[in-house]
Structures are given as C-alpha cells and as structure tokens.
Scaffold this motif. Structure first.
Motif, PDB file in Angstrom:
ATOM      1  N   ARG A 190      -4.008  16.240 -12.635  1.00 35.24           N
ATOM      2  CA  ARG A 190      -4.632  17.545 -12.408  1.00 35.24           C
ATOM      3  C   ARG A 190      -4.373  18.477 -13.587  1.00 35.24           C
ATOM      4  N   ALA A 191      -3.117  18.517 -14.082  1.00 34.99           N
ATOM      5  CA  ALA A 191      -2.773  19.407 -15.188  1.00 34.99           C
ATOM      6  C   ALA A 191      -3.473  19.002 -16.475  1.00 34.99           C
ATOM      7  N   ALA A 192      -3.676  17.686 -16.682  1.00 30.64           N
ATOM      8  CA  ALA A 192      -4.258  17.216 -17.947  1.00 30.64           C
ATOM      9  C   ALA A 192      -5.780  17.299 -17.976  1.00 30.64           C
ATOM     10  N   LEU A 193      -6.435  17.237 -16.804  1.00 33.82           N
ATOM     11  CA  LEU A 193      -7.892  17.102 -16.803  1.00 33.82           C
ATOM     12  C   LEU A 193      -8.654  18.338 -16.355  1.00 33.82           C
ATOM     13  N   LEU A 194      -8.019  19.281 -15.705  1.00 33.61           N
ATOM     14  CA  LEU A 194      -8.764  20.414 -15.160  1.00 33.61           C
ATOM     15  C   LEU A 194      -8.838  21.601 -16.108  1.00 33.61           C
ATOM     16  N   GLU A 195      -7.984  21.685 -17.111  1.00 35.44           N
ATOM     17  CA  GLU A 195      -8.033  22.785 -18.074  1.00 35.44           C
ATOM     18  C   GLU A 195      -8.534  22.238 -19.407  1.00 35.44           C
ATOM     19  N   ALA A 196      -9.513  22.901 -19.980  1.00 30.97           N
ATOM     20  CA  ALA A 196     -10.188  22.393 -21.191  1.00 30.97           C
ATOM     21  C   ALA A 196      -9.238  22.170 -22.370  1.00 30.97           C
ATOM     22  N   PRO A 197      -8.353  23.122 -22.722  1.00 27.78           N
ATOM     23  CA  PRO A 197      -7.464  22.880 -23.877  1.00 27.78           C
ATOM     24  C   PRO A 197      -6.533  21.696 -23.657  1.00 27.78           C
ATOM     25  N   LYS A 198      -5.968  21.595 -22.446  1.00 28.72           N
ATOM     26  CA  LYS A 198      -5.062  20.488 -22.161  1.00 28.72           C
ATOM     27  C   LYS A 198      -5.827  19.164 -22.092  1.00 28.72           C
ATOM     28  N   MET A 215       2.489  19.692 -19.499  1.00 28.23           N
ATOM     29  CA  MET A 215       2.656  20.428 -18.248  1.00 28.23           C
ATOM     30  C   MET A 215       3.675  21.568 -18.352  1.00 28.23           C
ATOM     31  N   GLY A 216       4.308  21.665 -19.506  1.00 28.79           N
ATOM     32  CA  GLY A 216       5.289  22.745 -19.678  1.00 28.79           C
ATOM     33  C   GLY A 216       6.653  22.426 -19.150  1.00 28.79           C
ATOM     34  N   PHE A 217       6.908  21.155 -18.812  1.00 30.80           N
ATOM     35  CA  PHE A 217       8.209  20.797 -18.263  1.00 30.80           C
ATOM     36  C   PHE A 217       9.320  20.905 -19.299  1.00 30.80           C
ATOM     37  N   ASN A 218       9.008  20.566 -20.545  1.00 31.92           N
ATOM     38  CA  ASN A 218      10.041  20.622 -21.575  1.00 31.92           C
ATOM     39  C   ASN A 218      10.511  22.047 -21.818  1.00 31.92           C
ATOM     40  N   GLU A 219       9.541  22.982 -21.860  1.00 32.81           N
ATOM     41  CA  GLU A 219       9.914  24.379 -22.059  1.00 32.81           C
ATOM     42  C   GLU A 219      10.705  24.913 -20.870  1.00 32.81           C
ATOM     43  N   GLN A 220      10.250  24.532 -19.655  1.00 39.79           N
ATOM     44  CA  GLN A 220      10.978  24.980 -18.467  1.00 39.79           C
ATOM     45  C   GLN A 220      12.384  24.401 -18.439  1.00 39.79           C
ATOM     46  N   MET A 221      12.513  23.142 -18.858  1.00 38.93           N
ATOM     47  CA  MET A 221      13.829  22.521 -18.861  1.00 38.93           C
ATOM     48  C   MET A 221      14.746  23.196 -19.867  1.00 38.93           C
ATOM     49  N   LYS A 231       0.831  -1.208   0.000  1.00 33.51           N
ATOM     50  CA  LYS A 231       0.000   0.000   0.000  1.00 33.51           C
ATOM     51  C   LYS A 231       0.871   1.266   0.000  1.00 33.51           C
ATOM     52  N   ARG A 232       2.005   1.200   0.733  1.00 34.50           N
ATOM     53  CA  ARG A 232       2.887   2.367   0.769  1.00 34.50           C
ATOM     54  C   ARG A 232       3.375   2.699  -0.642  1.00 34.50           C
ATOM     55  N   ARG A 233       3.751   1.698  -1.404  1.00 32.23           N
ATOM     56  CA  ARG A 233       4.219   1.938  -2.776  1.00 32.23           C
ATOM     57  C   ARG A 233       3.084   2.453  -3.652  1.00 32.23           C
ATOM     58  N   GLU A 234       1.882   1.924  -3.471  1.00 27.84           N
ATOM     59  CA  GLU A 234       0.753   2.386  -4.273  1.00 27.84           C
ATOM     60  C   GLU A 234       0.454   3.857  -4.017  1.00 27.84           C
ATOM     61  N   TYR A 235       0.446   4.245  -2.742  1.00 24.90           N
ATOM     62  CA  TYR A 235       0.150   5.643  -2.410  1.00 24.90           C
ATOM     63  C   TYR A 235       1.287   6.574  -2.884  1.00 24.90           C
ATOM     64  N   GLN A 236       2.517   6.120  -2.782  1.00 27.10           N
ATOM     65  CA  GLN A 236       3.628   6.943  -3.264  1.00 27.10           C
ATOM     66  C   GLN A 236       3.553   7.120  -4.784  1.00 27.10           C
ATOM     67  N   THR A 237       3.166   6.057  -5.488  1.00 25.91           N
ATOM     68  CA  THR A 237       2.976   6.162  -6.940  1.00 25.91           C
ATOM     69  C   THR A 237       1.810   7.093  -7.254  1.00 25.91           C
ATOM     70  N   LEU A 238       0.752   7.017  -6.479  1.00 23.60           N
ATOM     71  CA  LEU A 238      -0.397   7.889  -6.690  1.00 23.60           C
ATOM     72  C   LEU A 238      -0.019   9.351  -6.510  1.00 23.60           C
ATOM     73  N   LEU A 239       0.823   9.627  -5.513  1.00 25.63           N
ATOM     74  CA  LEU A 239       1.276  11.007  -5.287  1.00 25.63           C
ATOM     75  C   LEU A 239       2.070  11.537  -6.482  1.00 25.63           C
ATOM     76  N   GLU A 240       2.751  10.650  -7.183  1.00 24.47           N
ATOM     77  CA  GLU A 240       3.506  11.067  -8.349  1.00 24.47           C
ATOM     78  C   GLU A 240       2.600  11.295  -9.564  1.00 24.47           C
ATOM     79  N   LEU A 241       1.476  10.565  -9.651  1.00 21.21           N
ATOM     80  CA  LEU A 241       0.607  10.656 -10.832  1.00 21.21           C
ATOM     81  C   LEU A 241      -0.473  11.726 -10.714  1.00 21.21           C
ATOM     82  N   LEU A 242      -0.841  12.114  -9.508  1.00 22.33           N
ATOM     83  CA  LEU A 242      -1.923  13.088  -9.350  1.00 22.33           C
ATOM     84  C   LEU A 242      -1.589  14.477  -9.908  1.00 22.33           C
ATOM     85  N   PRO A 243      -0.374  15.015  -9.739  1.00 18.54           N
ATOM     86  CA  PRO A 243      -0.097  16.336 -10.336  1.00 18.54           C
ATOM     87  C   PRO A 243      -0.259  16.358 -11.855  1.00 18.54           C
ATOM     88  N   PRO A 244       0.282  15.385 -12.622  1.00 11.84           N
ATOM     89  CA  PRO A 244       0.020  15.430 -14.070  1.00 11.84           C
ATOM     90  C   PRO A 244      -1.455  15.189 -14.414  1.00 11.84           C
TER      91      PRO A 244
END
Length: 241
Positions: free
Chosen positions: A73-81, A109-115, A58-71
C-alpha cells in the motif's frame, strides 16, 4: 460466498528477496492507483478473515499476505514512492539492486527515520544524568585564608593561661580585685588593735605592779605580741561579713 481474490506469493518473491507487489496483488505495473487500492483492500479483508484457517498452508499464506500488504500500500498508492519502487524493482529484476529490499522498503515507508528518532529519544531518556556535586555554603562562617590559618603548634598552645585562685584579675577600669585565697601577710585591723591594746595593758601592769620602766616595756611588748596574734584577722573578717 465471496470468491477468493487472486494473489501469488510464489511468483512475487524474487531470488534476492525483493517482492514484486504487482505480481502479489495480480495487477499490472500501469494499473491506476484507485484500482490498486481496491485490490489491496479486498486482499486485506480476505487475509484477515482467513488468518486462522484450519488449513496450515493457507493460514501461513494469509498471515504472510497480511505482513506484505501494508508495504505494498505504501509503495503503490503514492506517486513519488511508486516511482521509486518501480525503479528499484527494475534494477532488482536486472540483478543489480542498489541495496537490499528490506532496507529499501523500510526507508520508503519511513521506518528507518522513525527508528532513528526512537533510538535517539530512548538513548536520551535512558541516559542517566551525571551526578553534580552539591556545595553547601555557610554564610555565617568566614573562610580562612592560608596566610591567616594557625599552625599546628599555635593550635595546640593555649592562647591564655587561666588564672589560679588567689591571683589578681584586672577589670575594665584598670583596678585589681582579690579573688580570695590565702590570708594577707600584713596585719589586719584586729592585729593592730590587739597589739596596741596589749602594749598599753602590759606597760601599765609592768609600770604600776613592778614599779619600773624596764619591766613595763618588756611586759608591754609581750602583751602586744599576744594581742596582735590573738586578734589578727578576726575583726577584719567580722567587718567584711
């Protein structure tokens, strides 16, 4: 105790590595943005609280979930994205994604441009400045042209010969002055006085004592010579001192 929010890591992962965020959070693709936002927030709070769960799985599942939730959020909450993500997800499920999922989601998410911007800034900062040669100017010293530059032979040859003691040095007025040294070759005042006195004294003694002009002349010449030699330079030295 709050019931765990449903999420599905296993079914959300496609064979090519694409993550189906709708399956992950348990929402339909046509769900409203606000409904998706609330589900993501609830899952984030649950994963944060269980990131150190005693159960290793469960610890690994929740840690993986924490990594996937930010992208998610970025992909599903804004209409164009969200429209771009839906198109990519459809092609990925059909087996023909335009690129790999990691590149797509970083670009979304704009990571490539930021990088790229960070890389450019870092490259600019890390790049060492090129050294510049510093030129030290000497305004008081005129630069010598090759035409006026003296040859090695001219440099070694002295410009003027130093005068030796006893030679004559010319002054600004054109007059010559003796710098000392050897005695003058001509007779000084003492020699003249001694010669004349010796001549008179010897002639007088020879004329009156020997009673004849010849002895008087010879004795006068001898006395004149003795007086000239004896007094030559003495009177002149006393006068000059």
């Amino acid at each position: 105790m709050t019931e765990p929010t449903a999420f599905n890591l296993t079914d959300a992962a496609l064979p090519d590595g694409t993550v189906d965020f709708y399956t992950l959070i348990g929402k339909a693709p046509d769900a409203a943005s606000e409904e998706i936002r609330q589900r993501i927030q609830a899952l984030y709070s649950e994963a944060t609280a269980n990131r150190d769960n005693r159960n290793l799985k469960k610890r690994r599942e929740y840690q993986t979930l924490l990594e996937l939730l930010p992208p998610a959020r970025a992909a599903l909450l804004e209409a164009p994205k969200r429209a771009r993500y839906d198109e990519f997800l459809t092609k990925a499920k059909a087996g023909s994604p335009p690129t790999d999922f990691e590149t797509f989601i970083n670009d979304l998410m704009g990571f490539n441009e930021q990088m790229e911007e960070k890389t450019g800034l870092l490259a600019t900062k890390d790049k060492a400045p090129e050294p510049r040669a510093s030129v030290i100017k000497s305004p008081d010293v005129p630069r010598e042209s090759p035409a006026n530059r003296p040859t090695p032979a001219a440099r070694q040859t002295p410009s003027s010969t130093p005068s030796r003691p006893g030679t004559t040095a010319a002054s600004n007025t054109g007059k010559a002055y003796s710098t000392g040294g050897s005695k003058p070759s001509s007779g000084g005042p003492g020699g003249i006085i001694g010669g004349v006195g010796g001549l008179v004294l010897g002639g007088g003694i020879g004329y009156f004592a020997l009673h004849g002009p010849v002895p008087a002349v010879l004795l006068g010449i001898v006395c004149a010579a003795v007086g000239f030699v004896a007094l030559n330079g003495k009177v002149g030295n006393k006068i000059s001192s």
